[in-house]
Scaffold this motif. Structure first.
Motif, PDB file in Angstrom:
ATOM      1  N   PHE A 223       0.826  -1.209   0.000  1.00 55.26           N
ATOM      2  CA  PHE A 223       0.000   0.000   0.000  1.00 55.26           C
ATOM      3  C   PHE A 223       0.859   1.258   0.000  1.00 55.26           C
ATOM      4  O   PHE A 223       0.641   2.183  -0.786  1.00 55.26           O
ATOM      5  N   ARG A 224       1.863   1.294   0.865  1.00 53.74           N
ATOM      6  CA  ARG A 224       2.737   2.480   0.935  1.00 53.74           C
ATOM      7  C   ARG A 224       3.485   2.681  -0.384  1.00 53.74           C
ATOM      8  O   ARG A 224       3.635   3.816  -0.863  1.00 53.74           O
ATOM      9  N   LEU A 225       3.951   1.590  -0.979  1.00 52.84           N
ATOM     10  CA  LEU A 225       4.647   1.682  -2.264  1.00 52.84           C
ATOM     11  C   LEU A 225       3.727   2.268  -3.326  1.00 52.84           C
ATOM     12  O   LEU A 225       4.111   3.183  -4.070  1.00 52.84           O
ATOM     13  N   LEU A 226       2.508   1.780  -3.410  1.00 54.25           N
ATOM     14  CA  LEU A 226       1.560   2.274  -4.415  1.00 54.25           C
ATOM     15  C   LEU A 226       1.219   3.749  -4.197  1.00 54.25           C
ATOM     16  O   LEU A 226       1.082   4.514  -5.156  1.00 54.25           O
ATOM     17  N   LEU A 251      -6.691  -3.295  -0.765  1.00 51.28           N
ATOM     18  CA  LEU A 251      -6.382  -2.042  -1.458  1.00 51.28           C
ATOM     19  C   LEU A 251      -7.633  -1.202  -1.693  1.00 51.28           C
ATOM     20  O   LEU A 251      -7.601   0.021  -1.539  1.00 51.28           O
ATOM     21  N   ILE A 252      -8.736  -1.844  -2.050  1.00 54.05           N
ATOM     22  CA  ILE A 252      -9.999  -1.122  -2.240  1.00 54.05           C
ATOM     23  C   ILE A 252     -10.412  -0.442  -0.944  1.00 54.05           C
ATOM     24  O   ILE A 252     -10.814   0.734  -0.924  1.00 54.05           O
ATOM     25  N   ASN A 253     -10.309  -1.162   0.163  1.00 55.59           N
ATOM     26  CA  ASN A 253     -10.670  -0.602   1.469  1.00 55.59           C
ATOM     27  C   ASN A 253      -9.783   0.572   1.863  1.00 55.59           C
ATOM     28  O   ASN A 253     -10.200   1.468   2.606  1.00 55.59           O
ATOM     29  N   GLU A 254      -8.550   0.573   1.348  1.00 51.75           N
ATOM     30  CA  GLU A 254      -7.614   1.658   1.643  1.00 51.75           C
ATOM     31  C   GLU A 254      -7.737   2.818   0.658  1.00 51.75           C
ATOM     32  O   GLU A 254      -6.973   3.771   0.721  1.00 51.75           O
ATOM     33  N   GLY A 255      -8.674   2.723  -0.292  1.00 51.46           N
ATOM     34  CA  GLY A 255      -8.906   3.829  -1.220  1.00 51.46           C
ATOM     35  C   GLY A 255      -8.088   3.797  -2.491  1.00 51.46           C
ATOM     36  O   GLY A 255      -8.022   4.802  -3.220  1.00 51.46           O
ATOM     37  N   VAL A 358       4.196   9.639   3.433  1.00 49.04           N
ATOM     38  CA  VAL A 358       3.580   8.894   2.338  1.00 49.04           C
ATOM     39  C   VAL A 358       2.278   9.581   1.941  1.00 49.04           C
ATOM     40  O   VAL A 358       1.407   9.816   2.780  1.00 49.04           O
ATOM     41  N   PRO A 359       2.097   9.917   0.657  1.00 48.64           N
ATOM     42  CA  PRO A 359       0.876  10.611   0.228  1.00 48.64           C
ATOM     43  C   PRO A 359      -0.335   9.674   0.220  1.00 48.64           C
ATOM     44  O   PRO A 359      -0.196   8.455   0.313  1.00 48.64           O
TER      45      PRO A 359
END
Length: 441
Positions: A223-226, A251-255, A358-359
């Motif tokens: 997630f952080r990498l993406l 990933l979906i849950n994290e937006g 991280v953005p």
């Protein structure tokens, strides 16, 4: 023989010139021998065999060539390339997951000269007498190593037995298979064109990085990498179908704007996911190795190995999705606390380190609309552009890729114009036809 020249075809495809491999194939094909082409993923093998094949076709309205492929996706991809060449020669793809009767009706109306098919579906049509095989002179197996790996040998042999007028055989592969399949070789007199360079299959245009995950469960690191990669298009490889779904849900849950892809999904869901990734409506595509071959997705910026590849061949094919043609790309290997770089990876990777906070996950520029009418309703791309421009208020550069199917269509538009566009087209007719227009789920 087809009257259209290779120069005209390249102009229509916006290609300046053939590669050395493609030029060699075109020249050798004309000499009439059976051929085997070995060339890495992403080097333009489809165009290499379609160009001379088209020039070998006559004007008679009967099937003259068969292309066997291991997957529906590859069949559709080849059909799209063929049509983009603008020859006007009828072509169609046949594959499981839809009624064979519908395909037969299309055949009778279209009279295709080239049929691209999966082995099982091709046999189905031949055995039912749906295809006149008496003029089929050319037999091509694309990704024949993959066909063998998937157990299609017997079915492919059955196809060949039903082609009495066969004169040419052409096999293509991205790996060096141990031998030409016995069923396809009459006298084993194949010309072998080997463009595989074992030491340089990983392109020098690819930069390789390691990403060290402090936790065994690497989802947080992914997630952080993406997030750090912003709007880049990223293909995330995992080794199991269940893992695809788990990573996708996280990933979906994290937006994160992402789609998933694996062999257990319904065909329509796979096509929708692939379309959204290809047209830029999602940034991230989570898949098994099914997406490592046979898919033509342009402009993939990064390959992420969430699960390490099981062998060198898998590593090569996964990475072949990026840095295609003259582009460059990046490869990221996510390593857990007890994982190490496999020995077959000879490149010296850099460690990926993100400095600063991280953005948040980036949102893609495009979003996909679903239009509930298609070719059967006499709707085409020009109609859709005109409708979205005049009624939807969109300019040409706010409309992206359009794909018109038999009964529906997909179109990409600017995400920031979604709400206004849907409001403008609500209840409106396209070419006098009322239809559903909504954001694709």
């Amino acid at each position: 023989m087809s009257n259209i020249s290779i120069k005209e075809i390249l102009w229509k495809l916006n290609i300046d010139s053939l590669t050395a491999m493609q030029q060699t194939v075109v020249e050798e094909y004309r000499k009439g021998k059976d051929m085997v082409l070995l060339s890495p993923t992403g080097t333009g093998k489809t165009l290499a065999y379609l160009l001379p094949l088209i020039q070998s076709l006559t004007d008679s309205g009967v099937p003259q060539a068969v292309v066997l492929v291991p997957s529906r996706e590859l069949a559709l991809q080849i059909e799209q390339v063929f049509k983009a060449m603008g020859t006007g020669i009828p072509v169609m793809s046949c594959y499981g997951g839809r009624p064979a009767m519908d395909e037969h009706r299309t055949m009778k109306n279209l009279n295709p000269r080239v049929i691209i098919a999966t082995p099982g579906r091709m046999n189905d049509h031949l055995e039912k007498g749906n295809i006149d095989a008496s003029h089929i002179h050319t037999f091509i197996i694309d990704e024949f190593d993959k066909c063998l790996e998937m157990g299609f040998q017997e079915e492919m042999a059955q196809v060949m037995e039903q082609l009495p007028a066969l004169k040419r055989r052409f096999l293509l592969s991205a790996t060096d298979a141990p031998a030409i399949p016995r069923f396809v070789s009459i006298n084993n007199d194949f010309l072998k064109l080997d463009f595989l360079d074992k030491e340089e299959q990983i392109s020098d245009r690819i930069k390789v990085y390691t990403v060290h995950s402090p936790e065994k469960d690497k989802l947080g690191s992914l997630f952080r990498l993406l997030c750090c990669m912003g709007n880049q298009s990223s293909l995330v490889f995992v080794n199991y179908r269940e893992s695809v779904e788990r990573v996708y849900r996280y990933l979906i849950n994290e937006g994160v704007a992402c789609e998933m892809f694996h062999g257990g999904m319904e065909q329509k869901d796979r096509e929708r996911a692939l379309y959204k990734f290809s047209n830029g409506s999602c940034n991230v595509f989570v898949s098994t190795d099914l997406a490592a071959r046979g898919l033509d997705i342009p402009d993939i910026d990064s390959i992420i190995h969430y699960h390490l590849p099981l062998n060198e061949e898998a590593y090569i094919h996964r990475n072949g999705r990026t840095a295609r043609w003259d582009a460059s790309g990046s490869v990221y290997m996510i390593l857990g606390p007890e994982e190490y770089m496999p020995e077959f990876i000879r490149q010296e990777p850099e460690e990926f380190v993100w400095e600063g906070s991280v953005p948040a996950p980036a949102q893609p520029k495009w979003v996909t609309l679903y239009i509930g009418k298609g070719k059967k309703d006499k709707i085409n791309k020009v109609d859709i552009v005109g409708f979205l421009s005049k009624v939807g208020g969109l300019s040409k550069d706010e409309i992206g890729r359009i794909d018109v199917k038999e009964h529906y269509a997909f179109v990409a538009i600017w995400r920031r114009k979604l709400k206004a566009t849907l409001a403008a087209v609500s209840g409106q007719k396209i070419k006098g036809i009322k239809t559903i227009i909504e954001k694709t789920k």
